[in-house]
Structure formats: C-alpha cells, structure tokens
Motif scaffolding. Structure first.
Motif, PDB file in Angstrom:
ATOM      1  N   TYR A  38       0.838  -1.192   0.000  1.00 56.37           N
ATOM      2  CA  TYR A  38       0.000   0.000   0.000  1.00 56.37           C
ATOM      3  C   TYR A  38       0.876   1.245   0.000  1.00 56.37           C
ATOM      4  N   GLN A  40       0.551   5.258   1.110  1.00 56.24           N
ATOM      5  CA  GLN A  40      -0.291   6.154   1.885  1.00 56.24           C
ATOM      6  C   GLN A  40       0.350   7.537   1.963  1.00 56.24           C
ATOM      7  N   LYS A  44      -4.229  10.552   4.054  1.00 56.27           N
ATOM      8  CA  LYS A  44      -5.034   9.891   3.018  1.00 56.27           C
ATOM      9  C   LYS A  44      -5.242   8.409   3.331  1.00 56.27           C
ATOM     10  N   VAL A  45      -6.152   7.816   2.573  1.00 56.10           N
ATOM     11  CA  VAL A  45      -6.443   6.396   2.709  1.00 56.10           C
ATOM     12  C   VAL A  45      -5.379   5.595   1.953  1.00 56.10           C
ATOM     13  N   PRO A  46      -4.912   4.488   2.519  1.00 51.91           N
ATOM     14  CA  PRO A  46      -3.954   3.654   1.788  1.00 51.91           C
ATOM     15  C   PRO A  46      -4.505   3.184   0.449  1.00 51.91           C
TER      16      PRO A  46
ATOM     17  N   PHE B  96     -10.380   2.245  10.064  1.00 51.12           N
ATOM     18  CA  PHE B  96     -10.844   2.130   8.687  1.00 51.12           C
ATOM     19  C   PHE B  96     -11.683   0.866   8.530  1.00 51.12           C
ATOM     20  N   TRP B 109     -11.358   0.787   0.917  1.00 51.90           N
ATOM     21  CA  TRP B 109     -11.272   1.327   2.271  1.00 51.90           C
ATOM     22  C   TRP B 109     -12.265   2.474   2.443  1.00 51.90           C
TER      23      TRP B 109
END
Lengths: 110, 119
Positions: A38, A40, A44-46, B96, B109
């Motif tokens: 991932y 990131q 922010k969102v991965p 999340f 996500w």
C-alpha cells in the motif's frame, strides 16, 4: 504473529530506483503468495499498489513492481517521481484467515 | 461504485466499549466472494489489521485482540460493525473499514474515523 519487518525509511533522487523490503517468516510471507503493498500519503487512505506479490491493479504505473524471495518480499519503484513520496506498507496473509502488516517505510524523494 | 463509510463516537472513555459501524453502498455485503473488516492506525504510526467477517457470519480476528473484539454483520442494513471492549489510550487510532476479496488483502477502504480514548 509479529509484524513484518520493513526499513523505517528509504530515499532516492528523481529518476532513480528504490527497493523496499518486507521480511517475515515461513508462516506468512514465505508461506503464501498473498503479499500486497500500500501507498499512503499524509492524511489519506492507503492505496493498493501491488497485490499477490507482483500484480498491479489497473491504474498503477508500471514503475511499481513487486517480487518475493523466501521470506522477504520487495517493492521496487523505478523512475522515482516527486509524487511517489509517501509511506509504504506491506501486508501478508498469515494463515487461518489472519493478515499481518509491516511497520511501514517512509519513502523520501530527494 | 463501492463506497464504505464509518460512523460512531469519536470519543470513548477508558474501560468502555468502542463501537463503530460501516455502511456499504454501491454493492451488496451479501456477496460470497468478499470479507468485510477493520484496520486501525494510531496517530503517526503504522497500520494494524483487526479482523474481518464474511456475510455468512464467519469472523476472524488478530490473535492479540481476539479477547476484546467482535465484528458482526447486518445484511438487512448492508452494514457491519466493530466492538472493542475495555479500551485504553493505546486503542486511540483512526479506524478504517475495508473490503477484501477471498484470498486477497483489502482493496476498498472507508475514509477512516478517529476514535480517541480519554476520560
């Protein structure tokens, strides 16, 4: 079930290549071809960059590649660009429907 | 397009139970091929997989959290939930909600929600 081991930091100049390692055991990284990476950015969102060791989701530049040897998986970013500066995390299947993350690597583009 | 949205209290007192819900839109939670889960990230730290659940009810948890965690699914509302009991300050994190295909790491996500444990 221990976290996978990643270097805390990595760096490279624009245009160069950098490789980030992710070391586990035969019970996780070495035992399955289910390693993902991932990216990131701060706040922010991965985002998935690599899945199943070496596959790229659509839309991810081919500058990103993944591989695995034994208990260590690697993410290579070629032709570094400024926007590649981010945190990178590996995750591996660890058996019995368990997953384990690496501690993360902060990639700096010099 | 699939969207996941976390909701729940942003502040929980120590020793109490953290409860979050994830609402799924743009897709059905009752798909045989997917698992719905939770991942957290303490401020300034790395990601931690908490666990996930199949719509059939089969759930799986990180061993070190298993005694305190329950993930449940409500197919009628297209939602799934997280309960984390006996929280301490170390449970402060962005939580999340995620979706993953069978045999794959999470690929979708939510935006994440910060939960702070403090009196």
């Amino acid at each position: 079930q221990s976290a996978l081991t990643q270097p805390p930091s990595a760096s490279g100049s624009p245009g160069q290549s950098v490789t980030i390692s992710c070391t586990g055991t035969s019970s996780d990284v070495g035992g399955y071809n289910y390693v993902s990476w991932y990216q990131q950015h701060p706040g922010k969102v991965p985002k998935v960059m690599i899945f199943e060791v070496s596959k790229r989701p659509s839309g991810v530049p081919d500058r990103f590649s993944g591989s695995k040897s034994g208990n260590t998986a690697s993410l290579t970013v070629s032709g570094l660009q400024a926007e590649d500066e981010a945190d990178y995390y590996c995750i591996s299947y660890a058996g019995i429907n368990n997953w384990v993350f690496g501690g993360g690597t902060k990639l700096t583009v010099l | 397009q699939l969207q996941l949205q976390e909701s729940g209290p942003g502040l929980v007192k120590p020793s109490e139970t953290l409860s979050l819900t994830c609402t799924v839109s743009g897709g059905s939670i009752s798909s045989n091929n997917y698992y719905w889960g939770w991942i957290r990230q303490p401020p300034g730290k790395g990601l931690e997989w908490i666990g996930d659940i199949h719509y059939s009810g089969n759930s799986y948890y990180k061993p070190s959290l298993k005694s305190r965690v329950t993930i449940s699914v409500d197919t009628s509302k297209n939602q799934f939930s997280l309960k984390l009991r006996s929280v301490t300050a170390t449970d402060t994190a962005v939580y999340f909600c995620t979706r993953r295909r069978s045999g794959a790491a999470p690929d979708h996500w939510g935006q994440g929600t910060l939960v702070t444990v403090s009196s």
